[in-house]
Design an enzyme around this catalytic site. Structure first.
Site, PDB file in Angstrom:
ATOM      1  N   CYS A 275      43.833  61.542  22.269  1.00 45.40           N
ATOM      2  CA  CYS A 275      44.122  60.409  21.415  1.00 45.40           C
ATOM      3  C   CYS A 275      42.809  60.017  20.776  1.00 45.40           C
ATOM      4  CB  CYS A 275      44.650  59.219  22.218  1.00 45.40           C
ATOM      5  SG  CYS A 275      46.239  59.544  23.030  1.00 45.40           S
TER       6      CYS A 275
ATOM      7  N   GLY B 148      45.654  62.670  17.019  1.00 41.14           N
ATOM      8  CA  GLY B 148      46.962  62.193  17.432  1.00 41.14           C
ATOM      9  C   GLY B 148      47.783  61.810  16.229  1.00 41.14           C
TER      10      GLY B 148
ATOM     11  N   ASN C 225      41.648  56.437  25.399  1.00 35.71           N
ATOM     12  CA  ASN C 225      41.771  57.872  25.199  1.00 35.71           C
ATOM     13  C   ASN C 225      41.424  58.522  26.519  1.00 35.71           C
ATOM     14  OD1 ASN C 225      41.604  60.548  24.322  1.00 35.71           O
ATOM     15  ND2 ASN C 225      39.464  60.293  23.709  1.00 35.71           N
ATOM     16  N   GLY C 226      42.313  59.345  27.038  1.00 42.39           N
ATOM     17  CA  GLY C 226      41.988  60.035  28.280  1.00 42.39           C
ATOM     18  C   GLY C 226      43.150  60.090  29.237  1.00 42.39           C
TER      19      GLY C 226
ATOM     20  N   TYR D  87      36.907  73.028  19.839  1.00 42.49           N
ATOM     21  CA  TYR D  87      38.145  72.943  19.066  1.00 42.49           C
ATOM     22  C   TYR D  87      38.560  71.542  18.610  1.00 42.49           C
ATOM     23  CZ  TYR D  87      43.273  72.914  18.447  1.00 42.49           C
ATOM     24  OH  TYR D  87      44.533  72.709  17.984  1.00 42.49           O
TER      25      TYR D  87
END
Ligand code: SF4
Length: 512
Positions: free
Chosen positions: A52, A78, A152-153, A294
């Site tokens: 995210c 996201g 985020n996570g 990536y």
């Protein structure tokens, strides 16, 4: 980093709450993206799912608008939902919705969002549950007032804490790890929000970049290992926070520094003060290597290392480790182009646009049949016949997950007339699932967990296949060699997780 630092070859391998408009945004189509973005459930585009993205502002009169633009820059992290919560010292105003940032927000819902601090979020779902209740920022009422949280996570021990809280009578309204954190804060015996947040963060484990917004404070925190990226920026006297530094450039801001692992920053509306604090000492630093390989945008910097440059070095190192005589080098767009340029530079083999991504397919609302799913790859990606026909092609990609996409892309090149297709991967074999917020298939579905390199080569129909070595990856990323594993998490390659990890079947993404 200079080329000399590359290493040698290895055998040539979320007061009052005001909702905007008539309430929540009208849910848009909540199916799966077809031909836009990446989703882990999207079996025909077999790529890893981003986690995210978060974007925060403190001390700027147009905080909500800045968050809107900042979230645009983080859209690649996201595409399922987006949300912004703004505080003005007295009240909250938030808006969330399903879809892309441009679909969720407009002038009508952004205009009432006045305040000098905001937190924003773009969400990627991994559990298959695509619903507005899980869109962030999540906004809660507790005895201390109102609290908005964006993160985020993934919290690796959230399921057991949730089970415990439910036994003690807590009722959960979402399937999000973030709600677990809200319950822990609400149940804390501490008298102030900062102490309650610290106490809570000491109970949870995993990978996270948290933003907590109350009517008078913004608190940001990063996990003690620094697994997920989290950076600080400046825009005049305002403070910015984001998952990636590319979001600062979009709003005219400048990168200031990374949030340190275990660090807690408190920004106070009344005093305007920024307090640097911490809730934990730094544990073994382990920033996600896949961000470099990536996930992150090429124009982002992590710990002062530019992503595009790091990927180029991966390509150069790959050329040193696995040269093959060929006519052209091409990269799978977009994330592998930097590495392909590096490979071409190192070998002298010309870089060509042998594969083109169709950026204007948009979304289709038709669930494709198997036959059309096969065609979908061609709608998204095309091999350029006039470039590859009769050529020996080196195809650079960043990773192989299940192997299905690699096979299709190799076949696209062959159908376009490529004489030979040599696949070079700018990371080691991805053989272990991620527990830190990256959507990965189960271990059994990861082709590198169940097949040898030669068996993978055969499965993807390549003339040859080589993966970047682990040491080559560390060297190419170029972090100082003064910490364990150069301060990187490489668990999906080497099964060495920096934190205790639970039963993989019990976990999903914390962004859910
Ligand atoms: S396991 Fe892999 S994808 Fe997950 S945080 Fe570590 S390096 Fe990143």
């Amino acid at each position: 980093m200079s080329d000399e630092q590359l290493i040698g070859g290895q055998g040539q391998e979320a007061a009052k709450i005001v909702r905007s408009g008539s309430g929540e945004a009208t849910p848009l189509w909540t199916g799966r993206y077809y031909n836009e973005g990446h989703t882990g459930q999207d079996s025909f585009m077999d790529k890893l799912g981003e986690e995210c993205g978060v974007f925060g502002v403190f001390g700027h009169s147009e905080a909500a608008s800045l968050s809107y633009y900042g979230l645009h820059a983080l859209q690649h992290r996201g595409q399922e939902s987006a949300g912004i919560c703004v505080a003005n010292g007295e009240s909250f105003h938030y808006h969330r919705g399903m879809g892309l940032v441009k679909e969720v927000f407009n002038n009508d819902n952004l205009a009432p969002m006045t305040g000098s601090a905001s937190i924003g979020h773009v969400r990627y779902s991994t559990s298959g549950e695509s619903k507005l209740a899980n869109a962030q920022p999540l906004v809660f009422k507790y005895r201390g007032g109102d609290l908005a949280i964006a993160t985020n996570g993934n919290l690796t021990n959230a399921p057991e804490i949730k089970e415990q809280l439910e036994k003690e009578g807590s009722i959960f309204q979402t399937t999000s790890d973030t709600e677990v954190v809200a319950h822990l804060i609400a149940r804390s015996k501490q008298n102030d929000i900062v102490s309650a947040v610290k106490e809570t963060l000491l109970r949870v484990e995993g990978a996270y970049a948290f933003m907590f917004l109350t009517k008078d404070k913004l608190i940001v925190a990063r996990d003690p290992h620094g697994l997920r990226p989290f950076v600080i920026g400046r825009l005049g006297n305002a403070w910015l926070f984001a998952s990636e530094s590319c979001a600062f450039d979009t709003v005219g801001g400048k990168y200031y520094r990374d949030v340190e692992p275990g660090e807690l920053l408190i920004l106070d509306f009344k005093t305007g003060a920024v307090t640097e604090d911490r809730f934990s000492p730094i544990k073994q630093r382990a920033i996600c290597a896949m961000e470099y390989i990536y996930f992150a945008r090429p124009d982002s910097d992590i710990d002062e290392t530019n992503i595009h440059s790091a990927r180029k070095r991966m390509g150069r190192q790959l050329a040193i480790e696995a040269f093959v005589d060929a006519d052209i080098v091409t990269g799978v767009p977009d994330s592998s182009i930097s590495a392909a340029i590096g490979y071409a530079e190192q070998t002298g083999i010309p870089y060509e646009l042998g594969l083109i991504k169709n950026r204007y397919t948009g979304r289709t609302f038709i669930q494709p049949s198997q036959e059309l799913r096969e065609q979908g790859v061609k709608m998204k990606l095309s091999a350029v016949r006039s470039i590859v026909e009769g050529k020996r092609v080196v195809m650079i990609d960043d990773s192989i997950v299940r192997g299905t996409t690699s096979l299709r892309i190799v076949n696209l090149l062959r159908e376009a007339g490529a004489k030979e297709v040599h696949v070079r991967i700018s990371s080691p074999p991805f053989a272990n699932p991620c527990f830190y917020g990256i959507d990965t298939p189960s271990r059994q579905e990861l082709i590198a967990a169940v097949k040898s390199v030669e068996e993978i080569r055969e499965a993807i129909n390549a003339d040859s296949l080589h993966f970047l070595s682990h040491e080559g990856l560390l060297t190419a990323i170029g972090r100082p060699n003064v910490e364990v594993n150069r301060g990187l998490c490489t668990a999906c390659f080497d099964n060495r997780y920096p934190t205790p990890v639970p039963d993989e079947a019990a976990l999903g993404c914390g962004c859910d």
